[in-house]
Structure formats: structure tokens, C-alpha cells
Design an enzyme around this catalytic site. Structure first.
Site, PDB file in Angstrom:
ATOM      1  N   LYS A  37     -10.393   9.954  -9.444  1.00 25.90           N
ATOM      2  CA  LYS A  37     -10.771   8.848  -8.559  1.00 25.90           C
ATOM      3  C   LYS A  37      -9.521   8.065  -8.132  1.00 25.90           C
ATOM      4  CE  LYS A  37     -11.872   6.068 -12.631  1.00 25.90           C
ATOM      5  NZ  LYS A  37     -12.946   5.674 -13.559  1.00 25.90           N
ATOM      6  N   ARG A 135     -22.753  -1.691 -17.017  1.00 21.28           N
ATOM      7  CA  ARG A 135     -22.081  -1.648 -15.720  1.00 21.28           C
ATOM      8  C   ARG A 135     -22.892  -0.762 -14.795  1.00 21.28           C
ATOM      9  NH1 ARG A 135     -15.936   0.642 -15.459  1.00 21.28           N
ATOM     10  NH2 ARG A 135     -17.085   2.585 -15.557  1.00 21.28           N
ATOM     11  N   TYR A 257      13.581 -16.299  -3.220  1.00 21.78           N
ATOM     12  CA  TYR A 257      12.703 -17.401  -2.802  1.00 21.78           C
ATOM     13  C   TYR A 257      12.664 -18.497  -3.847  1.00 21.78           C
ATOM     14  CZ  TYR A 257      10.712 -14.782   1.122  1.00 21.78           C
ATOM     15  OH  TYR A 257      10.523 -14.113   2.281  1.00 21.78           O
ATOM     16  N   MET A 305       8.116  -9.425  -0.972  1.00 19.47           N
ATOM     17  CA  MET A 305       7.172  -8.421  -0.493  1.00 19.47           C
ATOM     18  C   MET A 305       7.811  -7.032  -0.468  1.00 19.47           C
ATOM     19  SD  MET A 305       5.071  -8.260   3.102  1.00 19.47           S
ATOM     20  CE  MET A 305       4.335  -9.871   2.901  1.00 19.47           C
TER      21      MET A 305
HETATM   22  C1  LIG Z   1     -12.637   6.113 -14.852  1.00 19.83           C
HETATM   23  C2  LIG Z   1     -13.674   6.787 -15.668  1.00 19.83           C
HETATM   24  C3  LIG Z   1     -13.324   7.798 -16.580  1.00 19.83           C
HETATM   25  C4  LIG Z   1     -11.891   8.093 -16.946  1.00 19.83           C
HETATM   26  O1  LIG Z   1     -11.428   7.075 -17.787  1.00 19.83           O
HETATM   27  P1  LIG Z   1      -9.919   7.068 -18.365  1.00 19.83           P
HETATM   28  O2  LIG Z   1      -9.912   5.888 -19.259  1.00 19.83           O
HETATM   29  O3  LIG Z   1      -9.028   6.911 -17.189  1.00 19.83           O
HETATM   30  O4  LIG Z   1      -9.742   8.352 -19.061  1.00 19.83           O
HETATM   31  C5  LIG Z   1     -14.348   8.492 -17.209  1.00 19.83           C
HETATM   32  N1  LIG Z   1     -15.646   8.201 -16.954  1.00 19.83           N
HETATM   33  C6  LIG Z   1     -16.018   7.206 -16.114  1.00 19.83           C
HETATM   34  C7  LIG Z   1     -17.459   6.916 -15.906  1.00 19.83           C
HETATM   35  C8  LIG Z   1     -15.048   6.460 -15.453  1.00 19.83           C
HETATM   36  O5  LIG Z   1     -15.418   5.469 -14.637  1.00 19.83           O
END
Ligand SMILES: *Cc1c(COP(=O)(O)O)cnc(C)c1O
Length: 365
Positions: A37, A135, A257, A305
Site C-alpha cells: 500500500k 478500526r 529562517y 521547504m
Molecule cells: C498496513 C497493514 C499491514 C502491514 O503492516 P506492517 O506493520 O507494515 O507490517 C498488514 N495488515 C493490515 C490490515 C494493514 O493495514
């Protein structure tokens, strides 16, 4: 090679592959997926997935449908799960792209079932069970409802039961045991399918958390999954920035700055072309170091920046504009930079920004 970019982000695909193999070995006989992701935690989902597919990875996870659709170009056949699930009316888009949404409540299961009926074929179902993160996912009473009324799964083929650990990076946290027990009790009520609980850190809690499939993300990219011990993962990413100019400043003269940092001695200040817009956090002000040929040099003055300023007075070697400094890499990893900046390595990687030249080393596939 001169490039008009903020810096160079070098991503070692061999190191990512070695990290995946280490996790896969540790999780055996469970299978090992890859979570890619947020564009592979900022490092390039396509490149990472191509290599891990060649290593034998057979499952991929992303957050959004869009991410999954893009990943389909690299991963034509294997399951891609979109963790954030389908909002009402979008179910059909997932099927069109052969993406499995994590179904996060009974309503989403019903909608998925209705779509299966309309299509006149069975659809694979990935169901996210909430065991304590609060969640996403079905709560205990929804699991019970699903278990007691088998018709809720008519037209669906249970493909994956998954849950997610809230405290896996905290050794001996009681919630790790509770979540595992709740997951086991959910699984005991439900028809058989692949079961998955552990993220990166969860893999290191032990085999009782592995079930059939583990889902590491961060550890693949070199983040320490066991913060209480030495990092078992290989370093994956190196970020270098170019020195643009070197100034001499006298005692008492301010830099940057607010003229907040004042030279306490005649100093040489090197200006590097990376700033907070590139994910070099503003909160790193005077808390960080960069490395010039392996030598640490303190970041001084506020982070701008597009620029940072470094006290290069102690640089043993002659430094010239165009020379590179290491901002993130083997000498200072994402975890350490995160800690210095008041955040975590995950955020450092995912905020790296778009202005770097991305360079991949190691075998592509
Ligand atoms: C992001 C995520 C993972 C991976 O988690 P890491 O801590 O990066 O290994 C696995 N399962 C779900 C549902 C996640 O949201």
C-alpha cells in the site's frame, strides 16, 4: 550524472527480496504475502511487487482500489486485496479489475452477495474481523450473526478471514494474546478458509500468530519489526542530497529562517537541496545529522521547504558543491530519523515525496 532533482532515492530490490525471504522462512509453514500500500511504503509498489512475485510471493495487499488497479499491471493473476473495502455502489469496480475488497461489515458482505447473484456466479470473499483494533472489520456479534445464519454466505466462497494486530510491536502486550484468542474463536465458528492475522511485527510474536498467511509491510522495507531488539532486516533505502553551496559564517551569525541558529565559532555551512516538501521533516530541526563520506554532520537552523543547512566545519575532507550527503540510509535509518523527528519510520518512508530521482539496484525480477 547530473539531474535536476532534489536528491536520489536508491532502493535495493535485492535487500527487499532478502527481507521477504527472511520473513517467509520465519512464518513457515504459513505463506507470506507482501503489503505494498501507499506505493510500496513510498518505494514503488510496481517494482517491489514485480521482484517479490519472482521470489514466490503469491498474495498482495493494498489499501485502495486505485492502488490495486495500478498493481494489476504488474501482478496480472495473483490475489490483490484492497484493505479499505468497497463503499456502496463500487462493488462492481472491484470485480471488473479482479480485485478482492476486504469486506469490513455485514452490509458489505450483503452487497458483495447481491453482486454475486446479479453476476450469476460465486465471488471470493475476504472478510476482515475486528479483534481489538476497533478500526475496520466485523465485531464479535457480527461474526456470530454470520456464523449462525449460513445463508449470509450463499453465493460467496470464503477465501480469506483476516484480522489485524494493534500492538504487535509491543512485546508482551496483553492485547496480542487477546486478539489471537478472539481470532481463533471467530475462526472456530466460520467455514474454513485461509486465515491471516500477523503484520511484520506479528510474525515475530511466534507461530501461534502465523495462521495460514502473514502480511508484512514495513519489515520488507527495512523498518525494524522488533523495536525492543536489534533490527533483523536489511537496509533497503538510501537517500542522498546534493550540496548546492558552502558558506563561511563568523561567530554570532545566524543561519536560516528566523536566524535561530547562531554560529558559536567561525563555521562552514553546507546547503543541501532537500527540504520538508521532500519529506525531510521540519521537526528534525537541530535534531538530525547527515553523513558526508560516512562522517556525521549536524543539521543546523530551520528546515526550509527545499533546503537544509548543515554544519560542515568538521568535515575532514574537502567538500564541493555537487557532492552528496546521506540523509537516510545505512548510517541513519528510517526508524532513527522518525524517532528524531517525533514520528515513526513508516511515516518517514511514506512521506519521502515526489522530487527525488528513483534509482533501483539489484535484480528487477
Ligand atoms: C498496513 C497493514 C499491514 C502491514 O503492516 P506492517 O506493520 O507494515 O507490517 C498488514 N495488515 C493490515 C490490515 C494493514 O493495514
Amino acid at each position: 550524472m547530473t539531474r535536476g532533482t532534489a536528491g536520489t532515492l536508491t532502493i535495493d530490490l535485492d535487500a527487499i527480496a532478502a527481507n521477504w525471504r527472511l520473513l517467509a522462512e520465519r512464518a513457515k509453514p504459513a505463506q507470506c504475502a507482501a503489503v505494498v500500500k501507499a506505493n510500496g511504503y513510498g518505494l514503488g509498489a510496481g517494482e517491489v511487487a514485480r521482484r517479490l512475485q519472482a521470489e514466490g510471493c503469491r498474495w498482495f495487499f493494498v489499501a485502495h482500489l486505485e492502488e490495486a488497479v495500478r498493481l494489476r499491471e504488474t501482478v496480472p493473476e495473483l490475489p490483490i486485496v484492497a484493505l479499505n473495502g468497497p463503499l456502496p455502489g463500487l462493488e462492481r469496480n472491484f470485480v471488473e479489475h479482479n480485485v478482492l475488497p476486504a469486506l469490513n461489515d455485514l452490509g458489505q458482505i450483503e452487497a458483495w452477495q447481491a453482486l454475486a447473484k446479479r453476476l450469476g456466479r460465486k465471488l471470493d470473499a475476504v472478510v476482515h474481523i475486528d479483534t481489538g483494533m476497533n478500526r475496520l472489520g466485523l465485531n464479535a456479534s457480527e461474526v456470530q450473526a454470520l456464523a449462525q445464519d449460513k445463508s449470509r454466505l450463499d453465493g460467496l466462497k470464503p477465501f480469506l478471514w483476516m484480522s489485524h494486530l494493534a500492538c504487535a510491536d509491543l512485546e508482551n502486550h496483553k492485547l496480542n494474546l487477546d486478539q489471537r484468542d478472539r481470532f481463533l474463536s471467530a475462526l472456530a465458528q466460520l467455514p474454513k478458509a485461509t486465515a491471516s492475522l500477523a503484520n511484520s511485527s506479528g510474525i515475530f510474536l511466534g507461530s501461534a500468530w502465523h495462521h495460514d498467511l502473514v502480511r508484512p509491510g514495513a519489515a520488507l522495507y527495512g523498518i525494524n519489526p522488533v523495536p525492543w531488539a536489534a533490527n533483523p532486516m536489511q537496509s533497503v533505502v538510501t537517500l542522498t542530497g546534493k550540496i548546492l553551496q558552502i558558506h563561511s559564517v563568523d561567530t554570532g551569525i545566524g543561519v536560516g529562517y528566523g536566524a535561530e541558529w547562531l554560529a558559536r565559532r567561525p563555521s562552514r555551512i553546507a546547503t543541501v537541496g532537500v527540504g520538508y516538501a521532500d519529506g525531510y521533516l521540519r521537526s528534525l530541526k537541530e535534531r538530525s545529522v547527515v553523513f558526508f563520506k560516512g562522517q556525521p554532520l549536524p543539521v543546523v537552523g530551520r528546515i526550509s521547504m527545499d533546503l537544509i543547512t548543515v554544519d560542515a566545519t568538521e568535515a575532514a575532507q574537502q567538500m564541493r558543491p555537487g557532492d552528496e550527503v546521506e540523509l537516510l540510509g545505512p548510517h541513519i535509518g528510517a526508524d532513527e530519523l522518525g524517532e528524531r523527528g517525533g514520528t515513526i519510520g513508516y511515516e518517514i518512508l511514506t512521506q519521502l515525496g515526489a522530487r527525488y530521482h528513483h534509482r533501483y539496484i539489484g535484480a528487477v525480477a
